[in-house]
Design an enzyme around this catalytic site. Structure first.
Site, PDB file in Angstrom:
ATOM      1  N   SER A   1       0.850  -1.193   0.000  1.00 28.50           N
ATOM      2  CA  SER A   1       0.000   0.000   0.000  1.00 28.50           C
ATOM      3  C   SER A   1       0.878   1.232   0.000  1.00 28.50           C
ATOM      4  CB  SER A   1      -0.893   0.020   1.237  1.00 28.50           C
ATOM      5  OG  SER A   1      -1.410   1.322   1.403  1.00 28.50           O
TER       6      SER A   1
ATOM      7  N   HIS B   1      -1.163  -1.318  -4.248  1.00 30.89           N
ATOM      8  CA  HIS B   1      -2.440  -1.017  -3.607  1.00 30.89           C
ATOM      9  C   HIS B   1      -2.511   0.490  -3.409  1.00 30.89           C
ATOM     10  CE1 HIS B   1      -5.946  -1.972  -1.068  1.00 30.89           C
ATOM     11  NE2 HIS B   1      -5.510  -1.015  -0.274  1.00 30.89           N
TER      12      HIS B   1
ATOM     13  N   ASP C   1      -4.601   3.607  -2.153  1.00 28.80           N
ATOM     14  CA  ASP C   1      -5.702   3.976  -1.260  1.00 28.80           C
ATOM     15  C   ASP C   1      -6.246   5.357  -1.600  1.00 28.80           C
ATOM     16  OD1 ASP C   1      -5.964   1.742   0.611  1.00 28.80           O
ATOM     17  OD2 ASP C   1      -3.913   2.237   1.212  1.00 28.80           O
TER      18      ASP C   1
ATOM     19  N   MET D   1      -8.931   8.095  -0.637  1.00 25.01           N
ATOM     20  CA  MET D   1      -9.810   8.506   0.471  1.00 25.01           C
ATOM     21  C   MET D   1     -10.330   9.907   0.210  1.00 25.01           C
ATOM     22  SD  MET D   1      -7.574   7.259   3.729  1.00 25.01           S
ATOM     23  CE  MET D   1      -6.612   5.743   3.715  1.00 25.01           C
TER      24      MET D   1
ATOM     25  N   HIS E   1      -8.167   1.059  -4.100  1.00 20.11           N
ATOM     26  CA  HIS E   1      -9.096   0.824  -2.986  1.00 20.11           C
ATOM     27  C   HIS E   1      -9.843   2.128  -2.751  1.00 20.11           C
ATOM     28  CE1 HIS E   1      -9.469  -0.143   1.609  1.00 20.11           C
ATOM     29  NE2 HIS E   1     -10.633  -0.137   0.999  1.00 20.11           N
TER      30      HIS E   1
ATOM     31  N   MET F   1     -12.030   4.326  -1.040  1.00 19.95           N
ATOM     32  CA  MET F   1     -12.705   4.645   0.233  1.00 19.95           C
ATOM     33  C   MET F   1     -13.409   5.989   0.052  1.00 19.95           C
ATOM     34  SD  MET F   1      -9.696   3.272   2.708  1.00 19.95           S
ATOM     35  CE  MET F   1      -8.472   3.339   1.400  1.00 19.95           C
TER      36      MET F   1
ATOM     37  N   MET G   1     -11.597  -5.984   5.122  1.00 20.15           N
ATOM     38  CA  MET G   1     -10.782  -5.029   5.885  1.00 20.15           C
ATOM     39  C   MET G   1     -10.429  -5.631   7.245  1.00 20.15           C
ATOM     40  SD  MET G   1     -10.116  -2.456   4.008  1.00 20.15           S
ATOM     41  CE  MET G   1      -9.243  -1.524   5.288  1.00 20.15           C
TER      42      MET G   1
ATOM     43  N   ASP H   1      -6.498  -6.330   4.223  1.00 21.37           N
ATOM     44  CA  ASP H   1      -5.890  -4.996   4.219  1.00 21.37           C
ATOM     45  C   ASP H   1      -5.971  -4.391   5.618  1.00 21.37           C
ATOM     46  OD1 ASP H   1      -5.013  -2.431   3.637  1.00 21.37           O
ATOM     47  OD2 ASP H   1      -6.768  -1.873   2.450  1.00 21.37           O
TER      48      ASP H   1
HETATM   49  C1  DX5 Z   1      -6.281   1.688   5.460  1.00 27.94           C
HETATM   50  C2  DX5 Z   1      -5.804   1.364   4.077  1.00 27.94           C
HETATM   51  C3  DX5 Z   1      -4.698   0.400   4.033  1.00 27.94           C
HETATM   52  C4  DX5 Z   1      -3.438   0.878   4.731  1.00 27.94           C
HETATM   53  C5  DX5 Z   1      -2.775  -0.314   5.323  1.00 27.94           C
HETATM   54  O1  DX5 Z   1      -7.471   2.375   5.378  1.00 27.94           O
HETATM   55  O2  DX5 Z   1      -6.870   0.792   3.337  1.00 27.94           O
HETATM   56  O3  DX5 Z   1      -4.415  -0.010   2.715  1.00 27.94           O
HETATM   57  O4  DX5 Z   1      -2.538   1.530   3.887  1.00 27.94           O
HETATM   58  O5  DX5 Z   1      -1.668   0.104   6.050  1.00 27.94           O
HETATM   59  P1  DX5 Z   1      -0.915  -0.873   7.051  1.00 27.94           P
HETATM   60  O6  DX5 Z   1      -0.446  -2.042   6.254  1.00 27.94           O
HETATM   61  O7  DX5 Z   1       0.171  -0.031   7.588  1.00 27.94           O
HETATM   62  O8  DX5 Z   1      -1.933  -1.297   8.090  1.00 27.94           O
HETATM   63 ZN    ZN Z   2      -6.401  -0.113   1.409  1.00 28.48          ZN
END
Ligand code: DX5
Ligand code: ZN
Length: 246
Positions: A9, A34, A36, A38, A75, A77, A168, A202
């Site tokens: 990620s 990956h 993310d 948001m 991903h 969000m 998750m 994740d």
């Molecule tokens: C959290 C993200 C993850 C995050 C995971 O909302 O969806 O992808 O980057 O980070 P680690 O591996 O540090 O928990």
């Molecule tokens: Zn993620």
């Protein structure tokens, strides 16, 4: 079991050098990236949008096969997952993974008008993503029951069936949180019903927690802080892979 896929990620990467961080982690043995996304609304944090994805995409070779090495696993969000399908397809997203909760929650959008415009069922959204030439993933938050995925995965129209389920293992929003082992029954239930499904986990994955996730049946492993915070990311990626393959 489907092959092990390690997806660092980039949330934990250096955002000031994101293109290089992306190509480096692929060079260190990662399969996917990956990414993310948001929106500060579905989750209490903001990352970046399609223009940034467009720029970093050019630093990584496109996958030669669907979901092959170099896949951009986005991903999403975000509260309005349908609204951004076109932009992310253009930006080079290969796998568009939306949150089930965002697709069904009529309060998720900022205004009722905006929502009615974009309102769609998870099945319609999966088809819409496929129509845009991307693979579709469906993510569930820790409090969401795994059963909601069965109706989608059991669908008879393959245009409406997701290519991946994301369970998750932390509340989405931030990297570096603690892995929730109580999510493993969801993974076990999915693996039992769908031996060939790509099941992604994740949140909080590391050398310490990977065995728990792998034993439950997860094959797509996201790891942010564990990879980007490591002295030797190559070694961490290799160890995560070994744990899934053994
Ligand atoms: C959290 C993200 C993850 C995050 C995971 O909302 O969806 O992808 O980057 O980070 P680690 O591996 O540090 O928990
Ligand atoms: Zn993620």
């Amino acid at each position: 079991l489907p092959p092990a896929i390690i997806a660092p990620s980039i949330l934990s990467a250096d955002f000031g050098a994101l293109g290089k961080e992306c190509s480096d982690t692929i060079g260190q043995g990662a399969d996917w990236l990956h990414v993310d996304i948001m929106d500060g609304h579905f989750v209490p944090n903001i990352t970046f949008g399609a223009p940034v994805v467009t720029k970093i995409r050019s630093h990584v070779d496109r996958p030669k096969a669907a979901l092959g090495k170099g896949t951009f696993d986005c991903h999403m969000m975000i509260s309005e997952p349908k609204k951004w399908v076109k932009d992310f397809q253009k930006a080079g997203c290969d796998l568009y993974c939306f949150h089930y909760e965002a697709a069904i929650d009529s309060t998720a959008a900022e205004t009722p008008e905006a929502h009615s415009d974009q309102k769609t069922s998870p099945k319609e959204l999966i088809k819409y993503i496929h129509d845009h030439g991307m693979r579709a993933g469906v993510a569930i938050k820790p409090k969401t029951d795994v059963n909601v995925l069965y109706d989608l995965l059991d669908g008879s129209n393959k245009d409406e069936v997701p290519d991946m389920a994301l369970v998750m293992t932390v509340e989405p929003g931030f990297g570096g949180q603690k892995f929730m082992p109580d999510m493993m029954p969801k993974v076990e239930a999915l693996r039992k019903r769908y031996p060939n499904l790509n099941i992604e986990v994740d949140g909080g994955l590391s050398e310490k927690t990977i065995d728990t996730a792998a034993n439950a049946g997860a094959n797509v492993i996201v790891a942010g802080s564990a990879v980007f915070g490591a002295q030797d990311p190559r070694d961490v990626i290799a160890k995560l892979r070994e744990a899934v393959e053994k």
